[in-house]
Design an enzyme around this catalytic site. Sequence first.
Site: not given
Ligand SMILES: [Mn+2]
Lengths: 442, 442, 442, 442
Positions: A94, A148, A170, A200, A254
């Site tokens: 990440r 994700n 989510c 998202h 997002y």
């Molecule tokens: Mn999510």
Amino acid sequence: MSVKLVVIGGGSSYTPEIIEGVIRRFDSLPITEISLVDIEEGKDKLIVIANLAKRMIEKSGKTIQLSWTLDRRQALKNADFVSTQIRVGGLNAREKDERIPLKHGFIGQETNGAGGIMKAFRTIPILLELAEDVHEICPNAWIINFTNPAGIVTEALLKHSAHKKVIGVCNIPFNMIHSTAEILNADPSQVKIEFVGMNHFVFGQRVFVDGINRTDEVLTSLARENLDYSPANIVSLGWSKGFINSMKLLPNPYHQYYYQTTDILSKDKEALKEHGTRAEIVKNLEKSLFTIYSNKDLNVKPKELEERGGAFYSDVACSLIDSIYNNKEDIQTVNTFNDGAIAELPNDSVIEANCLITKNGPKPIAIGSLPAQVKGDILQMKSFEELVILASISGDYNQAYQAFIANPLIKDERKVKSLLDELLCAHKECLPQFNKGGKGNE
Amino acid sequence: MSVKLVVIGGGSSYTPEIIEGVIRRFDSLPITEISLVDIEEGKDKLIVIANLAKRMIEKSGKTIQLSWTLDRRQALKNADFVSTQIRVGGLNAREKDERIPLKHGFIGQETNGAGGIMKAFRTIPILLELAEDVHEICPNAWIINFTNPAGIVTEALLKHSAHKKVIGVCNIPFNMIHSTAEILNADPSQVKIEFVGMNHFVFGQRVFVDGINRTDEVLTSLARENLDYSPANIVSLGWSKGFINSMKLLPNPYHQYYYQTTDILSKDKEALKEHGTRAEIVKNLEKSLFTIYSNKDLNVKPKELEERGGAFYSDVACSLIDSIYNNKEDIQTVNTFNDGAIAELPNDSVIEANCLITKNGPKPIAIGSLPAQVKGDILQMKSFEELVILASISGDYNQAYQAFIANPLIKDERKVKSLLDELLCAHKECLPQFNKGGKGNE
Amino acid sequence: MSVKLVVIGGGSSYTPEIIEGVIRRFDSLPITEISLVDIEEGKDKLIVIANLAKRMIEKSGKTIQLSWTLDRRQALKNADFVSTQIRVGGLNAREKDERIPLKHGFIGQETNGAGGIMKAFRTIPILLELAEDVHEICPNAWIINFTNPAGIVTEALLKHSAHKKVIGVCNIPFNMIHSTAEILNADPSQVKIEFVGMNHFVFGQRVFVDGINRTDEVLTSLARENLDYSPANIVSLGWSKGFINSMKLLPNPYHQYYYQTTDILSKDKEALKEHGTRAEIVKNLEKSLFTIYSNKDLNVKPKELEERGGAFYSDVACSLIDSIYNNKEDIQTVNTFNDGAIAELPNDSVIEANCLITKNGPKPIAIGSLPAQVKGDILQMKSFEELVILASISGDYNQAYQAFIANPLIKDERKVKSLLDELLCAHKECLPQFNKGGKGNE
Amino acid sequence: MSVKLVVIGGGSSYTPEIIEGVIRRFDSLPITEISLVDIEEGKDKLIVIANLAKRMIEKSGKTIQLSWTLDRRQALKNADFVSTQIRVGGLNAREKDERIPLKHGFIGQETNGAGGIMKAFRTIPILLELAEDVHEICPNAWIINFTNPAGIVTEALLKHSAHKKVIGVCNIPFNMIHSTAEILNADPSQVKIEFVGMNHFVFGQRVFVDGINRTDEVLTSLARENLDYSPANIVSLGWSKGFINSMKLLPNPYHQYYYQTTDILSKDKEALKEHGTRAEIVKNLEKSLFTIYSNKDLNVKPKELEERGGAFYSDVACSLIDSIYNNKEDIQTVNTFNDGAIAELPNDSVIEANCLITKNGPKPIAIGSLPAQVKGDILQMKSFEELVILASISGDYNQAYQAFIANPLIKDERKVKSLLDELLCAHKECLPQFNKGGKGNE
Ligand SMILES: [Mn+2]
Ligand SMILES: [Mn+2]
Ligand SMILES: [Mn+2]
Ligand SMILES: [Mn+2]
């Protein structure tokens, strides 16, 4: 009746949420067996979690048998539900997803932009293997995918594995309902939002409280600059009055990456200088969480967990499992096949939609046409997602390049190659499909 | 047989090209009457052009009767073809389209981005009026629309006027064929490109020379950095090897705005400092052109005209008129209703496509599915175009805002309002539909 | 340059037409090698045909090398074009296709209704094998499929074989153009009909002569009861004035089966009593044709051949090969992938459409929406065709049953089973896919 | 809270069912005002019904105010729900719908075939007027349309009136659930059928009892010949084993007209000879019902009413009103816009689908693709319905002809004209749109 739940990525710091959710719902949803599964590298954390979970269960007095294992196939035997919350390459991966794009002048984010693409590339092959195992070992089990980018991963599984009982979840729709309820001073259970779009990238079209349309009030509130209704892991800049007033849709947090790109990029660059990437923050958060978890006197979900972005994630998942198990026929917002709900998308696109939840899984409520003001953006993102899935599976360099070009946060053909090449190289070990020898990024 | 052509915007510096094209084709296409129409403000230039045109005709010895007028409806009587090449607000408006966006940090361009949107807002209502006049006065006449943004304007006319005989033309496909022919050392007449997309967003999918697929050779050439195949008015940065190799499509010169946004923006900012906007350059070009045109000894199209971007424009138009008049059933690339040719777009979307040209107008050759690597971008652009058309007609501030947000060169919701407001204000006089009083950009 | 043509089913009585067509076009289309292929059972007829063909070639003086063989794979080597005109099970099978349905109260016809379905069931697996051979041995060769039901067979090959260079042809559009030309007293080369639909279910939407719309004149003529513009093998009852006036479309002769069902059924039943089925008539026709063919003095296509229904078939095929070979870019009406041309059908539906013919095969001219008055009928027939193809390949009894139900000439669920069972039994030897043991029509 | 219900066609013999349903649900659904509306010709029956209704209400002790009127616009004031159950032309018109087609050799039926088309022609203009009144006088009211052909009428209203709050209902899905529950020995409330299609052409795809798929058991039962699950007004011949086994769908009773056409036609012809048309039977039924209704001692819905075909109709409607009023978010099967639920149909097609019922009306659950085995039949019927609606509104003879041709029970072009002409003539007084003078069926 008894139900078995297998948690793939059981060593995740989120697991105590699930355990708590299972305990709380035990009377209507008798999950009597939980198996926490992780990989060798995560064994220590897995054991910490398993021990905490056992203390939580003991305190609850419920007859839930909990075990942990590194043997996934063994764990899957007789499973009814399999939840997935894995992070291939861990927080180090990440960190690369966040740092490298920033270096090249792009937003570095773990589910959007270049970072999100790389996460998909690393994750999809692993979860396709899981899905095949599930299909072989416990073919009636539902996979509840938390991992994700959840929408893309769910579409990859539904399209490319034999196992068709896969649902993506989510917490964003859940959060939007809660924030909206707060705005309207209503109970979240009374609030319904008509969602449209993908994970998202979902918008709220209309808001109802007990069936009364109160969208305008919500929009008016949102248009007051800086109203923040984002989860903990997303620092919001707020939406401009003009945007809300003209678009007449509820954006999700997002969306800032797409509609406030320059400002977010600046903010991220500054934040990087000040305190590193979100990955590094999370690493510290995780360290302290696991210190807390290791405390043998702890037998409840600690409050500190809520500071992680995923709050309510397990609420979402447990509600879903509950409705499936009990054939509740209620409406929840999950990721599943479009099946015509959005007229402009193919049946086998995965959308995030209000669905009727039955023992046979989710069926979206028909939406009709996309709202004109975001139709193009939604179709563009869906097309981007399709390219990501194709490249994830094929390991084809050109398809990866096409996915990068198709991403509205990247698109700049004069910078894609160096960005893509550095990312593919940095994640080499987690991307065997891109390194089958021979072809590739010459 | 005799044919009457009406040129709306007859005072344009491009008109001598059309006159030359008409003269050259006179034997197969007997255009015996030409009426040049313009508005009061353009009267001086109109007379210069008309006089030059008369000298050109005289020299040719063809029996073509040419006249000029400010009375459009009078001119339309008995027209067979009506070409449109107008610029509402003139080069001053173009200068604003280019300068104002740059000031706000966006590409200023006359057919793309904010500038292109404003041009559409100014142009569409005027050409809708023309179309209604045509429909009333000469209902069998074909409107050949040169006016930019040509694709959007053509879609607006075809969807929103009663007159359905409207075809949009652009010289980009023609240029791409010629450049490709050069690359392949072939005659342009042998070269066929399978185009897909819309005006100024069209891609070449495959290239054939006498039916032999030679796409790879063309792509290899294009991938050699900096190969320039742009028209005079577009300074190209060239395409990167990675882009061409991975996308496997021929971009058109306007694609640089979308896939090289940052670099083009920098280049435009620098150019602005150095020598002003393109509008200002064109103003000077025009001035010297009209000086040349005024020379009473000039009786041919002067070479200097080719330095304007629109070279070949009239070739494209005259070929089209020729094929319609003579029912040639050849293939030309024009803007017309999709009618299913691209499966993902509605029948009434206007696309730029290879069409069979008959006396009954163009019919596109079926294309099937959009290429996956640009499907999202094409759908996004089309959806943007639809919003532009809606706002052009309604004059609704929110729709204008939505069009700005939907444009991939703008999109930034934190800057849209000030950009839009300044543009609406600057062009106020040409945008009556946005100033019907009351509502608007409070 | 030299071209090799392989004729699958070379022993067909139609072959002399092809030979004549090849000879006639030799200067522009240099087919220098022809291989006639047939199966063991057809060897005698194959030799008769081959000998006649050789005499025809000798007389022509063209340098065409003609051979015959039973070894298909050998013949395919270096082929450029492969035409197919086979009849699995021969005329005996056709007789069953005609007799058995009539016995059950349904129209018995070789390309429509139950008979056509059975013909598809027998033919598709055989031609799929051929297509795979072609793909392996001469992958650049075009298959020109004459074999009926030509549309269904072509869709089966294009969808289910690896070989994608397959074009289906029929003489119906050709006949309709010729009949229409006669009605309008025009030369067939000037007449264009806008076709819409599928093979044997194609309508003419508009008729143009040199680009002038003359549809109304044609409709007026057709509405004069009993105007016959059918080919030799179809006895027409003529269309009622009301039908033509209200539908405003040109039907094709096969439409009588669908819109005059009761009367055709009565006529067929009577005809059966009087002189047996069409198969039996054809058997006699064939017998005398082969007697004529065997005459060693015959070195031209005999006039008697035109009494067979397939007149012009080879004209259609030779024109098509000519346009492909010479990259003519003309318009011909063939069966190929829809690719969006008809907006309501999937890209991979095979339609019979006006196509641009190039070296790369046919591409349909976009049609847009189906005409409302026959939209349902066309979609219904296409859906029926899809079921036939699925059942042809799977050999699944239920799918066969569904195909029967979906056929508008059958549909009657109370009679389907006995009809289907008798047909499957009668054709057992030609339907190995339905007799894989175990399942089936218990 | 109080709710006002207006019953258009209040003099119908079905009204006591509604009254009973309203009384039964009074505690959760406080309908405190009912206005029964009818036309002058129905005044006597209206008064009989109103008096019976008053006695029923009095007996119930509920505070419901009931009135009757011939002034529709007056009645609509403050209405919350408007139910429609009208029969334009009365049972005499129905008799013609049944008799005339039979005379010409076609099934005569009031909602299918030629009879159903004529009923649509008579009804749609009248209900469009009603919808405009509702939109003006009580714009928030929901129209609950009972009037047949309910699906076609609902599509006409939703497409062609300004009022968009229209829902069509039918008792067939309700009946199918009840019959299926009986077959499975389950409570109807536990049984869910996944419906697909349109009103009177709806199929059941899958059957669930408490979320468990029990479709196979139901199909096995149905395949036992002659299992009757039809309502009182439809005499079923039963479905053949082969049909059920191969199609794997639950047909609805009206499907017999399409899949057993010949036998039903014979049966209807015989029935006609023996005891006249259904209209005549119903006339007698009605007569005795009204005699019963007139009995001043009667204060409940009499048992005899169930012998009419519409049993449960009001149950369906009252449940629907209840769920809307109380925002119940339950699933009911109603007729509403497709909005993508069936991928192959346009958004604005009306389908009969399982819908989520909220205060904002019904939203279908996404269905995805049509089942292959009936895809063609459903698309064909929908296309037919569209032609009926167009002709109903335009009164265009050719469109009426096209609708007749498109109907699978008619289709025979050699008989359409005389059939259509006789029907148009017989119903002349109820078809002003077809008699606007001038054009028409010359
Ligand atoms: Mn999510
Ligand atoms: Mn252009
Ligand atoms: Mn044919
Ligand atoms: Mn009904």
